[in-house]
Design an enzyme around this catalytic site. Sequence first.
Site, mmCIF file in Angstrom:
data_model
loop_
_atom_site.group_PDB
_atom_site.id
_atom_site.type_symbol
_atom_site.label_atom_id
_atom_site.label_comp_id
_atom_site.label_asym_id
_atom_site.label_seq_id
_atom_site.Cartn_x
_atom_site.Cartn_y
_atom_site.Cartn_z
ATOM 1 N N GLN A 119 0.830 -1.196 0.000
ATOM 2 C CA GLN A 119 0.000 0.000 0.000
ATOM 3 C C GLN A 119 0.866 1.247 0.000
ATOM 4 O O GLN A 119 1.903 1.316 0.663
ATOM 5 C CB GLN A 119 -0.912 -0.006 1.223
ATOM 6 C CG GLN A 119 -1.866 1.173 1.312
ATOM 7 C CD GLN A 119 -2.757 1.096 2.540
ATOM 8 O OE1 GLN A 119 -2.872 0.032 3.147
ATOM 9 N NE2 GLN A 119 -3.368 2.203 2.915
ATOM 10 N N ASN A 139 -1.160 -8.117 6.126
ATOM 11 C CA ASN A 139 -1.282 -6.669 6.197
ATOM 12 C C ASN A 139 -0.984 -6.099 4.809
ATOM 13 O O ASN A 139 0.102 -6.314 4.271
ATOM 14 C CB ASN A 139 -0.275 -6.121 7.217
ATOM 15 C CG ASN A 139 -0.385 -4.623 7.413
ATOM 16 O OD1 ASN A 139 -1.007 -3.907 6.625
ATOM 17 N ND2 ASN A 139 0.237 -4.124 8.475
ATOM 18 N N TRP A 174 -0.037 -3.373 3.909
ATOM 19 C CA TRP A 174 1.141 -2.516 3.865
ATOM 20 C C TRP A 174 2.359 -3.284 3.355
ATOM 21 O O TRP A 174 3.338 -2.679 2.940
ATOM 22 C CB TRP A 174 1.460 -1.982 5.264
ATOM 23 C CG TRP A 174 0.512 -0.935 5.749
ATOM 24 C CD1 TRP A 174 -0.550 -0.391 5.074
ATOM 25 C CD2 TRP A 174 0.528 -0.301 7.033
ATOM 26 N NE1 TRP A 174 -1.185 0.538 5.846
ATOM 27 C CE2 TRP A 174 -0.556 0.619 7.054
ATOM 28 C CE3 TRP A 174 1.340 -0.415 8.144
ATOM 29 C CZ2 TRP A 174 -0.830 1.425 8.171
ATOM 30 C CZ3 TRP A 174 1.065 0.378 9.259
ATOM 31 C CH2 TRP A 174 -0.003 1.286 9.269
ATOM 32 N N CYS A 229 -6.639 0.554 2.354
ATOM 33 C CA CYS A 229 -6.287 -0.783 2.818
ATOM 34 C C CYS A 229 -7.428 -1.763 2.566
ATOM 35 O O CYS A 229 -7.206 -2.945 2.312
ATOM 36 C CB CYS A 229 -5.889 -0.766 4.283
ATOM 37 S SG CYS A 229 -7.177 -0.143 5.402
ATOM 38 N N HIS A 253 -7.855 -1.257 10.848
ATOM 39 C CA HIS A 253 -7.135 -1.526 9.605
ATOM 40 C C HIS A 253 -7.684 -2.805 8.983
ATOM 41 O O HIS A 253 -8.113 -3.725 9.692
ATOM 42 C CB HIS A 253 -5.648 -1.691 9.937
ATOM 43 C CG HIS A 253 -4.739 -1.782 8.750
ATOM 44 N ND1 HIS A 253 -4.777 -0.903 7.688
ATOM 45 C CD2 HIS A 253 -3.732 -2.660 8.474
ATOM 46 C CE1 HIS A 253 -3.844 -1.225 6.816
ATOM 47 N NE2 HIS A 253 -3.202 -2.298 7.267
#
Length: 457
Positions: free
Chosen positions: A97, A284, A286, A104, A260
């Site tokens: 991301q 995740n 990210w 997200c 998140h």
Amino acid sequence: MPPPDGYHHNSNEDDVNSPNSPLNFLDQNYQELHQNCLTENTLYNDELFPPDNSSIGLFDDLPPQVDMSQVVWKRPAELVSDPNLIVDGVSRFDYAQGSVLGNCWFLAAIGALTFEKDIIKQVMPAEQSFTKDYAGIFHFRFWRFGKWVDVVIDDHLPTIDDELLFVCSKTSNEFWPALLEKAYAKVCGSYADLHAGFISEALMDFTGGTHMYYTLNTAPADLWKIMECAFKSKTLIGCGSNSATTPEENELLHGIVAEHAYTVTGVFEVMSEENAVQLVRLLNPWGEEEWRGDWSDGSPAWDTVCEEVRKICHEVLNNGEFWMSMEDFTNIFENIDICCLCPDFLDDSAECHWTSKRHFGRWNAMITAGGDINETETFWINPQFRVKIDELNEECASGQRPENILVSLIQNHEKRNRNSQENFNIGFYVFEIPFEASGNKPKYEKSKRQVFVRVLH
């Protein structure tokens, strides 16, 4: 359902199109546009989603290091010498991301999408590349409020200092994540319109499937079993973490980012010192920042399982993916979204097959918006649908969840810009109709039931 501005109801209006015969989004025909570019030997420029600030949109808050006046739109060939749409297949580890856009929820859904190759082919049609018949034009397909649409884009991408502004690939010459994100931004109005959302939105837009939502602190006791069965079918799963209002609460999350979206990428049961432990694997979006508690990458809990299991499950990599126990999962995460093409897996039997119907309706503020069940004078005027559950075969009737009915409700956005659309508080009640009141034989037959689904606004 649309907001209340007039009433229209079709009792059984199923989709007339499919991923293979989608509608042209904004009346742009990919084949025609692509062929025109090849004939004229030009690269496509999308006038309906141009490479300028109108396509980026307006952000309420930006990181201090980001200066939007420095944005330059570039094609992949201007960034790398050998751009590719896909390098070594599509994987949940291909992307991370970006720091500007809080999407997200969308990227967590992409992580789930990468497990289902058939669905990926629906969303990202084959025979697109930066080599054969390249003309600077690509297309993607999404299910939007009951209809599949084909979305055309050019391959201009926003950059600052030759770095992609939004989602970025971990392999510098791979561009499917950035182009998929751009196509979805076009559908939603702009990149800024992707800021903040629910993972269920993207899961349904990728599949056109049935959505199930569980609040984890009130989830059924066999939720892990439901998840295990779901992973054996064409199912996409994501989840959202709890909020944290103080630094102390945030520290208790042990590496989980508060509020998140995460992808659920697997479930597995291990034997830890002769005790069965149910594990959940999460990602995740990210691409980093992982769980630091029990069963994390560096947890000594992995020393309590056999070497064969460690080889299958345990990796010490800072890639954003990690394991945690089902107990920790239900304590730290708030909800889970399961989106499937068909909920057959709920019965855990190859003999049970669900059927589905889709209904479209509309509220009128004065005529059909009757309020909740406490509004005794007007509740009856809410839209209502009757569903008949036919006799189940012996295999299904003896299952854990006989005579299931699953109801999923969606609000149709009538405005293109996603963040300008107000979300209404809507819900539904399900009532069983006594057989003698259903207009059929007066004798009650247990194997056949009818229910009312009453939708309220």
